[in-house]
Design an enzyme around this catalytic site. Sequence first.
Site, short mmCIF file in Angstrom:
data_model
loop_
_atom_site.label_atom_id
_atom_site.label_comp_id
_atom_site.label_asym_id
_atom_site.label_seq_id
_atom_site.Cartn_x
_atom_site.Cartn_y
_atom_site.Cartn_z
N VAL A 1 -1.07 8.09 5.23
CA VAL A 1 -0.56 6.73 5.35
C VAL A 1 -1.47 5.78 4.56
O VAL A 1 -2.66 5.68 4.85
CB VAL A 1 -0.49 6.30 6.84
CG1 VAL A 1 -0.09 4.84 6.96
CG2 VAL A 1 0.45 7.22 7.60
N ASP A 2 -0.91 5.14 3.54
CA ASP A 2 -1.70 4.24 2.71
C ASP A 2 -1.57 2.80 3.23
O ASP A 2 -0.46 2.30 3.39
CB ASP A 2 -1.21 4.29 1.26
CG ASP A 2 -1.37 5.68 0.67
OD1 ASP A 2 -2.26 6.42 1.14
OD2 ASP A 2 -0.61 6.04 -0.25
N VAL A 3 -2.72 2.19 3.45
CA VAL A 3 -2.71 0.86 4.04
C VAL A 3 -3.39 -0.13 3.11
O VAL A 3 -4.41 0.17 2.50
CB VAL A 3 -3.44 0.87 5.41
CG1 VAL A 3 -3.48 -0.51 6.03
CG2 VAL A 3 -2.79 1.87 6.35
#
Lengths: 253, 366
Positions: free
Chosen positions: A128-130
């Site tokens: 998950v890229d935040v």
Amino acid sequence: MRKRIIPVLLVDQRRRLVKTIGFGPRTYVGDPFNVIRLFNEKEVDEICVLDIDASPLGRSPDLGFLRELASECFMPMAYGGGITAACQCESLNRAGIEKFVLGRSASDLGLVRELASTFGSQATVACVDVANDSKATRHVVQAGRPGVSLNPLDHCKRLEDAGAGEIILQSIDRDGTRNGYDLDLIRAVAPHLSVPTVALGGAGEAIHLAQALHAGASAAASGSAFVFIGRLRAVLVSYPSMLHMDALNDSLS
Amino acid sequence: MDDSNPAIQFDERGQCNCCRDALARRPSEWWPGPEGEMRMAQLVEHLKERGKGQTYDAMIGLSGGIDSAYLAHLASRQHGLRLLAVHVDGGWNSEPAVANIESIVRGLDIDFHTHVIEWHEMRDLQVAFLKAAVLNQDMPQDHAFFATLYRTAARFGIRDFLSGVNFASESIVPPNFGYPSIDGRHIRAIHNLFGKSSLESYPIMGVWEYLWMTRARRQLTIHRPLNFIQYDKQSAQAQLKTIYGWRDYGGKHSESRFTKFYQDIYLPRKFGFDKRRLHLSSLIVAGQMTREAALAELSEPPITEQQIKRDIKFVAKKLGVTPTELIELVDAPARQHADYPNNLHLFNASRDLKTLLRASFTRGKQ
């Protein structure tokens, strides 16, 4: 269980090992085979190889290369990049890869479910890229789906419900900066998930790894911390000893 | 030494010209006493003076071997020089080498710069050199090191290089042996003949850059501080172990796995040359070993048959050839460097250069 420390190796289109800053500029780090051998001898817990050009170029995983790499690799290897279907994981599995990392394609919860039911949750990893927006609010960045703003924790929970056995929580803003993880992000997500959270993005030193674990991550992953050293960002493969990590951990608690 | 090299001759006392030459040079190259202390003090003062207003007083190379590591300790810890350490990664670093570099860089907290050579280019160049069947197979690694050294010095405005080359363990160099790795024209010629892809980022120092760096700019003055002390590898290693957690990896020349293959397999098999002779003879000349002990060590082969098999397999796989192909390359008839285009005539004048070349020639000997 002892918390894991995981080197993340980025591979480009030409099978070169690179490291990015903020997902942007790349530094050449070396020959993947030699780096894997060095990590073998350093008795690394596990390793994560990400092909960062596969998805953007719409290419499938480079099976021949990955088979070679996995055959050299003494530790469990996770792989991500260009996975769009369960049948690809079948071949990856035969090539010796034990975990499949879904980045871009993790937005397809159906695929997450399919992988989890076919290979088990332990083999299904979602990355998950935040990123921070202009108001410093953290939101999930989904390549190919701009404009859809998702709260990191909600998104991770959905992935968990779909069967992901592990979440790599990556901060884009911290990528390659080497000044520490986004600890607030880890604190906001990790305690609320029942599956392991792997922190990624921002580590430069062993102390950063210890901080992420202390903030609640089950594992600390990094590209920079294991391939660069010093102020001049010199390439040198390293891996902290268990003894060193224990000492750092004690210093934090 | 022995008579495997026609340029080596023995006198009536059984001493060869290399050792006689080294013994004659000894008083003017090695000062392991009060004079050395004085020379060291002068050098340190000179470097500190030159370094005023600069970030660094001097540059050193760190290969992962003992000489350069001990030199870093000496210059930084004992004499307070501000160092920039430089390393060239040709894709053959062994684990102990990187671990030891790490312990020195962290232990001394010195600035460190690595140049990583693009592996696909390095591999192509190394296979080309093997096909050329010449003597100096370390040239692709060494040339990249020299070129990087000069370019890094120019980039950081550094004028002085501290070399780990030392009389105590490296005084013996047979005549008509070796080939200067600095010859960029030779590298390009061999690659043009036998290479497959192009060299785009591999650092080649051509003749103009070489002349500019060494003669016009006089970019680097080379110093050899280990010749100012009673340098002894054994005790140096023991100190590094205590202070920095240096790991003793037992074997010789283990920094680069290619150099190990070159010295243990390629040289003996293709040229009938056992490089240990140089190192052991140097120790005898330095008074750090007896001739009997050296002969006893030489009576053992440098490497077992099993290790040869293992190393061949490793090197072949890394170079992208089969073990059989690699053995064929090693066993093909040897050729002279002079058979290929070169600029050898340019490299005979400079004393600094000779120092560097000697560094490449004996590099990796522990």
